[in-house]
Design an enzyme around this catalytic site. Sequence first.
Site, PDB file in Angstrom:
ATOM      1  N   THR A 198       4.265   6.491  -1.288  1.00  0.00           N
ATOM      2  CA  THR A 198       4.900   6.469   0.032  1.00  0.00           C
ATOM      3  C   THR A 198       6.158   5.600   0.018  1.00  0.00           C
ATOM      4  OG1 THR A 198       4.628   5.557   2.266  1.00  0.00           O
ATOM      5  CG2 THR A 198       3.152   4.702   0.614  1.00  0.00           C
ATOM      6  N   ASP A 199       7.064   5.875   0.951  1.00  0.00           N
ATOM      7  CA  ASP A 199       8.265   5.027   1.070  1.00  0.00           C
ATOM      8  C   ASP A 199       7.902   3.602   1.485  1.00  0.00           C
ATOM      9  OD1 ASP A 199       7.575   5.538   3.736  1.00  0.00           O
ATOM     10  OD2 ASP A 199       9.606   6.047   4.385  1.00  0.00           O
ATOM     11  N   GLU A 200       6.693   3.435   2.041  1.00  0.00           N
ATOM     12  CA  GLU A 200       6.321   2.112   2.544  1.00  0.00           C
ATOM     13  C   GLU A 200       6.174   1.079   1.428  1.00  0.00           C
ATOM     14  OE1 GLU A 200       3.678   1.796   5.773  1.00  0.00           O
ATOM     15  OE2 GLU A 200       4.012   3.847   6.462  1.00  0.00           O
TER      16      GLU A 200
ATOM     17  N   HIS B   3       5.238  -5.748  11.467  1.00  0.00           N
ATOM     18  CA  HIS B   3       5.773  -4.387  11.575  1.00  0.00           C
ATOM     19  C   HIS B   3       7.101  -4.249  10.820  1.00  0.00           C
ATOM     20  CE1 HIS B   3       6.115  -0.817  14.624  1.00  0.00           C
ATOM     21  NE2 HIS B   3       6.064  -0.427  13.372  1.00  0.00           N
TER      22      HIS B   3
ATOM     23  N   ILE C 195     -13.319  10.006  -4.476  1.00  0.00           N
ATOM     24  CA  ILE C 195     -12.559   9.878  -5.732  1.00  0.00           C
ATOM     25  C   ILE C 195     -12.953   8.617  -6.510  1.00  0.00           C
ATOM     26  CG2 ILE C 195     -10.561  11.256  -4.991  1.00  0.00           C
ATOM     27  CD1 ILE C 195      -9.032   8.515  -4.688  1.00  0.00           C
TER      28      ILE C 195
ATOM     29  N   PHE D 253      -3.796  13.191  -2.979  1.00  0.00           N
ATOM     30  CA  PHE D 253      -3.448  12.826  -1.600  1.00  0.00           C
ATOM     31  C   PHE D 253      -4.469  11.840  -1.030  1.00  0.00           C
ATOM     32  CE2 PHE D 253      -1.765  17.164  -2.043  1.00  0.00           C
ATOM     33  CZ  PHE D 253      -0.498  17.046  -1.491  1.00  0.00           C
TER      34      PHE D 253
ATOM     35  N   THR E  70     -13.620  11.418   5.364  1.00  0.00           N
ATOM     36  CA  THR E  70     -13.627  10.240   6.221  1.00  0.00           C
ATOM     37  C   THR E  70     -13.286  10.756   7.626  1.00  0.00           C
ATOM     38  OG1 THR E  70     -11.249   9.867   6.003  1.00  0.00           O
ATOM     39  CG2 THR E  70     -12.669   8.843   4.328  1.00  0.00           C
TER      40      THR E  70
ATOM     41  N   TYR F  48      -1.981  -1.611   3.736  1.00  0.00           N
ATOM     42  CA  TYR F  48      -1.880  -0.191   3.359  1.00  0.00           C
ATOM     43  C   TYR F  48      -0.824  -0.008   2.275  1.00  0.00           C
ATOM     44  CZ  TYR F  48       0.028   4.565   3.505  1.00  0.00           C
ATOM     45  OH  TYR F  48       0.531   5.795   3.144  1.00  0.00           O
TER      46      TYR F  48
ATOM     47  N   ASP G  60     -12.816  16.001  -1.323  1.00  0.00           N
ATOM     48  CA  ASP G  60     -12.503  15.146  -0.169  1.00  0.00           C
ATOM     49  C   ASP G  60     -13.787  14.481   0.321  1.00  0.00           C
ATOM     50  OD1 ASP G  60      -9.917  15.237   2.087  1.00  0.00           O
ATOM     51  OD2 ASP G  60     -11.819  14.295   2.652  1.00  0.00           O
TER      52      ASP G  60
ATOM     53  N   ALA H  73       0.612  -2.151   0.387  1.00  0.00           N
ATOM     54  CA  ALA H  73       0.341  -2.910  -0.845  1.00  0.00           C
ATOM     55  C   ALA H  73      -0.673  -2.168  -1.715  1.00  0.00           C
ATOM     56  CB  ALA H  73      -0.170  -4.302  -0.496  1.00  0.00           C
ATOM     57  N   SER H  74      -1.694  -1.586  -1.082  1.00  0.00           N
ATOM     58  CA  SER H  74      -2.682  -0.859  -1.901  1.00  0.00           C
ATOM     59  C   SER H  74      -2.050   0.411  -2.461  1.00  0.00           C
ATOM     60  CB  SER H  74      -3.958  -0.576  -1.111  1.00  0.00           C
ATOM     61  OG  SER H  74      -3.695   0.256  -0.014  1.00  0.00           O
ATOM     62  N   LYS H  75      -1.170   1.053  -1.701  1.00  0.00           N
ATOM     63  CA  LYS H  75      -0.466   2.243  -2.222  1.00  0.00           C
ATOM     64  C   LYS H  75       0.448   1.844  -3.395  1.00  0.00           C
ATOM     65  CE  LYS H  75      -0.353   5.981  -1.023  1.00  0.00           C
ATOM     66  NZ  LYS H  75      -1.173   7.156  -1.445  1.00  0.00           N
TER      67      LYS H  75
END
Length: 341
Positions: free
Chosen positions: A128-130, A278, A63, A84, A39, A152, A36, A154-156
């Site tokens: 993520t579901d996002e 949003h 990472i 994670f 941050t 966020y 880790d 989009a990068s995920k």
Amino acid sequence: MSRNVYLVTGGAGFIGSNYIHYLFEKYAQVKVINLDKLTYAGNPENLNDLKNNPDYVFIKGDICDSTIVNRIFEEFKPDYLINFAAESHVDRSIGDAEDFIRTDMYGVYVLLEATRKYGLERFIQISTDEVYGSIESGSFTEESPLKPGNPYSASKAGGDRLTYSYFNTYQLPVIITRASNNYGPYQYPEKLIPLFVTNAMEDKSLPLYGDGKNVRDWLYVKDHCKAIEFVLKNGELGEVYNIAGGSEKENIEITRLILELMDKPESLIKPVADRIGHDRRYSLDSSKLHQLGWQPQHSFDVAMRETVQWYVDHQDWWKPLKSGEYLEYYKKHYPEGKSLT
Ligand SMILES: NC(=O)c1ccc[n+]([C@@H]2O[C@H](COP(=O)([O-])OP(=O)(O)OC[C@H]3O[C@@H](n4cnc5c(N)ncnc54)[C@H](O)[C@@H]3O)[C@@H](O)[C@H]2O)c1
């Protein structure tokens, strides 16, 4: 029975630290390496109880740093990698997306390349579901198109699809999970539930975005940890699994529930201008995982009550985080973790 070695990246954050606790509760014999970067969201105090456990190794590192990642593979020969590590707060990604692109995409590439070089049993990418974006009615299945709506998500989505590409191209043993909004202990108090609970405790206002009618599905973090382990052991390679708690709520409902559980007045609610772009509603269809044999075990009402109580009982954990004292404290006092040979 041989002892499995887990490399958990981002294990000092909210879900990662719950997952590491879960592993030590579940298995009598297990070794966990936690890489880790620490941050602002990574807090070694989350795992204080494991500090003297010889089977738990904390390594402070990024990472995105292939040197450190390769050395961990060489020294510890992990069987499983669960990623994670991420920049995880949508509001911060709207302010500045650079670290999101680095960690959530490039960092995933570094981990995949090390896996390709050294090999392991399973690589689990925590997505993520996002990544699906917003949905007015119905629910997204794993086959639904991805339409991430903020930097966020989009990068995920980039990290998610890059992981799949290493299965498709190099036959790496990857599985991808897409979970809904988690709640539970050790969540950094910038996210809705811990922010509102801790603000309410201090009689500060609860800043609620827009009309408060955005809908999220809520998943208790302990159910999520169990689902990850279940997928690691039972999931099919190259597949995506949605993980939903089955509790869709409007933000205003969550806010009112927190105030009710804490016996605080609704006058603490302060509507604020909506987050840019949003997403209105997230909703997941988890039937693929249900058919495989996983179901959430915690009821929303009970787990929410326990979560609120956890923050009430652990002011020593969140007060330094909110005041910023924590960063100064750990810079001074926290050791760098194990140094690699
Ligand atoms: N919290 C949720 O509701 C939720 C829901 C679905 C998926 N997820 C995903 O689950 C994962 C964990 O989320 P969380 O809420 O625990 O996040 P978090 O922000 O609490 O923790 C993230 C951790 O990653 C570490 N980290 C960040 N950048 C790093 C880097 N470059 N190298 C090494 N470590 C780094 C941080 O120090 C921190 O410990 C993320 O990938 C997130 O996208 C979260």
